[in-house]
Enzyme design. Sequence first.
Site, PDB file in Angstrom:
ATOM      1  N   ARG A 158       0.853  -1.204   0.000  1.00 13.87           N
ATOM      2  CA  ARG A 158       0.000   0.000   0.000  1.00 13.87           C
ATOM      3  C   ARG A 158       0.883   1.246   0.000  1.00 13.87           C
ATOM      4  O   ARG A 158       0.592   2.223  -0.669  1.00 13.87           O
ATOM      5  CB  ARG A 158      -0.931  -0.019   1.207  1.00 13.87           C
ATOM      6  CG  ARG A 158      -2.241  -0.755   0.965  1.00 13.87           C
ATOM      7  CD  ARG A 158      -2.029  -2.184   0.451  1.00 13.87           C
ATOM      8  NE  ARG A 158      -3.269  -2.930   0.306  1.00 13.87           N
ATOM      9  CZ  ARG A 158      -3.832  -3.654   1.268  1.00 13.87           C
ATOM     10  NH1 ARG A 158      -3.253  -3.759   2.457  1.00 13.87           N
ATOM     11  NH2 ARG A 158      -4.962  -4.270   1.051  1.00 13.87           N
ATOM     12  N   ASP A 197       0.194  -6.875  -2.912  1.00 15.51           N
ATOM     13  CA  ASP A 197      -1.229  -6.613  -2.680  1.00 15.51           C
ATOM     14  C   ASP A 197      -1.753  -5.842  -3.885  1.00 15.51           C
ATOM     15  O   ASP A 197      -1.019  -5.623  -4.850  1.00 15.51           O
ATOM     16  CB  ASP A 197      -1.449  -5.852  -1.356  1.00 15.51           C
ATOM     17  CG  ASP A 197      -2.786  -6.261  -0.723  1.00 15.51           C
ATOM     18  OD1 ASP A 197      -3.834  -6.098  -1.383  1.00 15.51           O
ATOM     19  OD2 ASP A 197      -2.767  -6.758   0.412  1.00 15.51           O
ATOM     20  N   HIS A 246      -6.609 -10.072  -3.774  1.00 16.77           N
ATOM     21  CA  HIS A 246      -5.687  -8.986  -3.440  1.00 16.77           C
ATOM     22  C   HIS A 246      -4.521  -8.900  -4.415  1.00 16.77           C
ATOM     23  O   HIS A 246      -3.390  -8.623  -4.004  1.00 16.77           O
ATOM     24  CB  HIS A 246      -5.144  -9.152  -2.005  1.00 16.77           C
ATOM     25  CG  HIS A 246      -6.063  -8.611  -0.954  1.00 16.77           C
ATOM     26  ND1 HIS A 246      -6.269  -7.270  -0.768  1.00 16.77           N
ATOM     27  CD2 HIS A 246      -6.850  -9.229  -0.039  1.00 16.77           C
ATOM     28  CE1 HIS A 246      -7.129  -7.079   0.221  1.00 16.77           C
ATOM     29  NE2 HIS A 246      -7.504  -8.266   0.670  1.00 16.77           N
ATOM     30  N   ASP A 284      -6.654 -14.318   1.855  1.00 14.55           N
ATOM     31  CA  ASP A 284      -7.721 -13.573   2.537  1.00 14.55           C
ATOM     32  C   ASP A 284      -8.612 -12.813   1.567  1.00 14.55           C
ATOM     33  O   ASP A 284      -8.208 -12.479   0.457  1.00 14.55           O
ATOM     34  CB  ASP A 284      -7.102 -12.584   3.537  1.00 14.55           C
ATOM     35  CG  ASP A 284      -6.165 -11.592   2.861  1.00 14.55           C
ATOM     36  OD1 ASP A 284      -5.377 -12.033   2.002  1.00 14.55           O
ATOM     37  OD2 ASP A 284      -6.225 -10.401   3.167  1.00 14.55           O
ATOM     38  N   GLU A 285      -9.825 -12.547   2.037  1.00 17.83           N
ATOM     39  CA  GLU A 285     -10.767 -11.619   1.410  1.00 17.83           C
ATOM     40  C   GLU A 285     -10.902 -11.793  -0.100  1.00 17.83           C
ATOM     41  O   GLU A 285     -10.814 -10.831  -0.844  1.00 17.83           O
ATOM     42  CB  GLU A 285     -10.367 -10.169   1.727  1.00 17.83           C
ATOM     43  CG  GLU A 285     -10.396  -9.869   3.211  1.00 17.83           C
ATOM     44  CD  GLU A 285     -10.089  -8.406   3.541  1.00 17.83           C
ATOM     45  OE1 GLU A 285     -10.815  -7.840   4.339  1.00 17.83           O
ATOM     46  OE2 GLU A 285      -9.117  -7.847   2.992  1.00 17.83           O
ATOM     47  N   TRP A 291      -6.781 -13.886  11.964  1.00 13.84           N
ATOM     48  CA  TRP A 291      -6.854 -12.413  12.063  1.00 13.84           C
ATOM     49  C   TRP A 291      -8.259 -11.922  12.341  1.00 13.84           C
ATOM     50  O   TRP A 291      -8.443 -10.922  13.006  1.00 13.84           O
ATOM     51  CB  TRP A 291      -6.293 -11.759  10.789  1.00 13.84           C
ATOM     52  CG  TRP A 291      -7.164 -11.867   9.569  1.00 13.84           C
ATOM     53  CD1 TRP A 291      -7.273 -12.926   8.726  1.00 13.84           C
ATOM     54  CD2 TRP A 291      -8.040 -10.865   9.034  1.00 13.84           C
ATOM     55  NE1 TRP A 291      -8.157 -12.657   7.709  1.00 13.84           N
ATOM     56  CE2 TRP A 291      -8.638 -11.392   7.871  1.00 13.84           C
ATOM     57  CE3 TRP A 291      -8.359  -9.555   9.425  1.00 13.84           C
ATOM     58  CZ2 TRP A 291      -9.550 -10.679   7.096  1.00 13.84           C
ATOM     59  CZ3 TRP A 291      -9.261  -8.842   8.647  1.00 13.84           C
ATOM     60  CH2 TRP A 291      -9.848  -9.393   7.501  1.00 13.84           C
ATOM     61  N   TYR A 294      -3.650  -5.505  15.462  1.00 10.05           N
ATOM     62  CA  TYR A 294      -3.488  -4.653  14.273  1.00 10.05           C
ATOM     63  C   TYR A 294      -2.940  -3.299  14.704  1.00 10.05           C
ATOM     64  O   TYR A 294      -3.628  -2.506  15.323  1.00 10.05           O
ATOM     65  CB  TYR A 294      -4.824  -4.531  13.525  1.00 10.05           C
ATOM     66  CG  TYR A 294      -5.010  -5.642  12.504  1.00 10.05           C
ATOM     67  CD1 TYR A 294      -4.548  -6.929  12.771  1.00 10.05           C
ATOM     68  CD2 TYR A 294      -5.608  -5.410  11.265  1.00 10.05           C
ATOM     69  CE1 TYR A 294      -4.683  -7.945  11.843  1.00 10.05           C
ATOM     70  CE2 TYR A 294      -5.748  -6.426  10.333  1.00 10.05           C
ATOM     71  CZ  TYR A 294      -5.289  -7.688  10.628  1.00 10.05           C
ATOM     72  OH  TYR A 294      -5.419  -8.701   9.706  1.00 10.05           O
ATOM     73  N   ASP A 307      -2.210  -0.922  12.809  1.00 12.06           N
ATOM     74  CA  ASP A 307      -2.662   0.193  11.982  1.00 12.06           C
ATOM     75  C   ASP A 307      -3.906   0.826  12.603  1.00 12.06           C
ATOM     76  O   ASP A 307      -4.421   1.801  12.085  1.00 12.06           O
ATOM     77  CB  ASP A 307      -2.946  -0.257  10.545  1.00 12.06           C
ATOM     78  CG  ASP A 307      -3.813  -1.496  10.477  1.00 12.06           C
ATOM     79  OD1 ASP A 307      -3.913  -2.234  11.469  1.00 12.06           O
ATOM     80  OD2 ASP A 307      -4.411  -1.731   9.407  1.00 12.06           O
ATOM     81  N   TRP A 324      -0.691  -2.744   8.447  1.00  7.77           N
ATOM     82  CA  TRP A 324      -1.173  -2.450   7.095  1.00  7.77           C
ATOM     83  C   TRP A 324      -0.980  -0.963   6.868  1.00  7.77           C
ATOM     84  O   TRP A 324      -1.193  -0.158   7.777  1.00  7.77           O
ATOM     85  CB  TRP A 324      -2.647  -2.847   6.977  1.00  7.77           C
ATOM     86  CG  TRP A 324      -2.867  -4.297   7.306  1.00  7.77           C
ATOM     87  CD1 TRP A 324      -3.326  -4.812   8.481  1.00  7.77           C
ATOM     88  CD2 TRP A 324      -2.584  -5.424   6.462  1.00  7.77           C
ATOM     89  NE1 TRP A 324      -3.361  -6.187   8.417  1.00  7.77           N
ATOM     90  CE2 TRP A 324      -2.912  -6.589   7.194  1.00  7.77           C
ATOM     91  CE3 TRP A 324      -2.091  -5.558   5.157  1.00  7.77           C
ATOM     92  CZ2 TRP A 324      -2.762  -7.880   6.661  1.00  7.77           C
ATOM     93  CZ3 TRP A 324      -1.950  -6.831   4.637  1.00  7.77           C
ATOM     94  CH2 TRP A 324      -2.284  -7.971   5.377  1.00  7.77           C
ATOM     95  N   THR A 325      -0.588  -0.602   5.648  1.00  7.84           N
ATOM     96  CA  THR A 325      -0.088   0.769   5.486  1.00  7.84           C
ATOM     97  C   THR A 325      -0.935   1.659   4.577  1.00  7.84           C
ATOM     98  O   THR A 325      -0.415   2.613   4.010  1.00  7.84           O
ATOM     99  CB  THR A 325       1.372   0.733   4.978  1.00  7.84           C
ATOM    100  OG1 THR A 325       1.404  -0.008   3.742  1.00  7.84           O
ATOM    101  CG2 THR A 325       2.299   0.091   5.985  1.00  7.84           C
ATOM    102  N   GLU A 326      -2.223   1.369   4.463  1.00  8.38           N
ATOM    103  CA  GLU A 326      -3.075   2.268   3.672  1.00  8.38           C
ATOM    104  C   GLU A 326      -2.920   3.720   4.130  1.00  8.38           C
ATOM    105  O   GLU A 326      -2.862   4.635   3.318  1.00  8.38           O
ATOM    106  CB  GLU A 326      -4.559   1.878   3.820  1.00  8.38           C
ATOM    107  CG  GLU A 326      -4.963   0.634   3.061  1.00  8.38           C
ATOM    108  CD  GLU A 326      -4.840  -0.622   3.911  1.00  8.38           C
ATOM    109  OE1 GLU A 326      -4.102  -0.602   4.921  1.00  8.38           O
ATOM    110  OE2 GLU A 326      -5.478  -1.638   3.564  1.00  8.38           O
TER     111      GLU A 326
END
Length: 764
Positions: A163, A192, A267, A332-333, A399, A424, A426, A474-476
């Site tokens: 990210r 990602d 992702h 994931d997701e 998670w 987390y 973040d 996570w670095t959004e």
Amino acid sequence: MKIQNLVFLVLFFPLLLSAKQKTGIIPQPVSMQVHSGKFVITENTAIEFKKNQVELKEAAAFFGKAIREISGYELPFNKKKAQTIRLSLDPINTIGKEGYQLQVTSDHIEIKANTKAGIIYGMQSLLQLLPPIRTNAKLELPCLEIEDYPRFKWRGMHLDVSRHFFGPEVVKEYIDLMASYKLNVFHWHLIDDQGWRIEIKQYPKVTDVGAWRVDQTQFPWGDRPQAKAGEEPTYGGYYTQEQIKEIIAYAAERNITVVPEIEMPGHVASAIASYPEFSCAQQPQLPLTGGDYSNTSSNYCAGNDAVFEFLENVLTEVIDLFPSEYIHIGGDEVNKDSWKKCDRCQARIKEEGLKDENELQSYFIKRIEKFLISKNRKMIGWDEILEGGLAPEATVMSWRGEAGGIEAAKMNHDVIMTPVNPCYFDFYQAGPAGEPLAFSGLNNLKKVYHYEPIPEELPAENAHYVLGAQANVWTEHISTVEHLEYMVLPRMAALAEVVWTPKEQKDWESFNTRIQEEYQAYELKGLRYCPGNFTVAIQPVSQDGKLLVALSTEILNGEIVYTLDGTEPTLESKKYTQPIEIESTVLLKASVVLHGQIRGAVPAQQQFVMHQAIGRDVNYTYPVSPYYLADGPNSLTDGVRGTATVGKFWHGFNGNDMVATVDLGKSKLVKNITLGCFQKYKGWIFMPKEVTFEASADGVVYEVIETISNPIDENAEEVIHDFKTTYGKDARYLRVSAKTNVCPKGHNGEGKPAWLFVDEIIVE
Ligand SMILES: [Zn+2]
């Protein structure tokens, strides 16, 4: 005194001050006795070890370099000197592979261990007791004896470099921080949607295209406009294989294993931008700039064998680079909509006799696991890999809470605990007022410290499947190294004690005292850190029909002042000493006082309402989501109003209506009824379509009082709205129904079920 000396004193005064003897070690050792006396490292100190033990030479070099950096001394190896630091590898059966024994006396230091890792950890403990930066002060160490070893074998920190990209120097700094706290797994999230960060020689486009995007850093993540054709992609970067090798070696010197994460099958919009033929749609797309996914494929096609060929080739290069026993494959997701619409995916489902898209995901993961096992590696994935059937030897990273981890451990699979709460990093650690933008949950230092990786629900005989715990970054919202440091410090130190120190020896008060010394070290080193959560925690407790409110702070020596009339607390306001009884509708505001000053950006505040339904049971026709249970089953009638903090006070529903029945215990005059609802556009939380209020004398026959349609703009970012009706008659049972909504047109989740958040049914 000569002027020259005066200048010397003034210049070095702060450093002499800061060189005050540190006594605390983080993580707290298993056993540590401090004796009187001290050892002083000088130019006349030598490091001694058996010459044929090459590993010890490497360890000596590591320590020698650290001492040179803080003092300028060159400690000779195996030279006869008055004082020695002896290193030895001896079989010691009480300390395991990573443990060490450390003895400091006035004339020597001795570190013994079974492996080099243990020797390095003994050195890390010594370094924590020495000045953190270059100093002219004496390098004094207290005489002591330590025996120490870790509680868990997986002590991890994760970093998302997709990210936002962080160069090799930042990664090394991160590894240094980890090493100082004896953490031993660096989980490197290399791929990602918004960037592919690892050079793959056979597929240069993954980095030529997938590592670069149009720079929209000036906008918050979710608001970044998508790239348009012709715009130049200038933001990004990737690690060359040479840089990766160097980082792996750097980490290994510090007993840190680098576990690469090669995301699949979701992702991966960055891979699809590079090679559109690997998606179901096979349509060209530009690299994503942020959180807007409209018209984007972010999954590999599970029906296309070329995808597996690509992934096996990528993994082959990854395996050649990374000596790690584990390869993380994400998992994931996965948005399975594209698979539902894809002929190739549907053909695969038929051919393999799979039930649905969940089993297709499982097929995908199992096929990759088989490949990894053939290369003598173990597969690890996020807990979604449980869906549709777990791959035979997979390790699960839990998670979405601990449920996935518990399920996997019960199936005799290894597990790493990394639940969103509190792992987390973040998420906010303070505030949120006055803090840099973060994800909305609160994982403050104290909460991280109190995390216990072995869940109570897990049968004791399965506990050993929990290999350890890890924190994820996570670095959004994190685009600079300063911000990154701030998010991990000091929480990384608390995590270290969670995974290293024996459970029965953990002690928050002691940690909170030792961490103050770390704050000074961070300041001297120029590291950014969060000095603590100055927002008072407000905890309502119902007891014997009374509503009591407990206030607390994690700030060492912090006092709390509060008001109940909505005014700002001052130093003259009431001091908090015991839980406050709430007897009427009030607005409570509270602040922390430290060193005679009100601290924190704004006071913490909470509204309490007194009404007829307080303490009454609420029965739901459809269950509340286990993710949003607020303070338990009666959160709707506890007198505590929901605030803009998502994770607190609200009961959440997803995909079904809320139908709540309140029994007032006996027939009462009901003047009016209110249902509070919350909307947060970016959180997929929307107002109900309508709210219906009904009343009944017997709980069987209900009279509809009123149905109120939603008056709130569906595009409004954040609103708390009260649906309120008037009645004016007697009733014992009240039923409130809120009709669930879908995400509106133009929203990321357009047409999908919205979250419905409700708090407090107020009966007056
Ligand atoms: Zn497909």
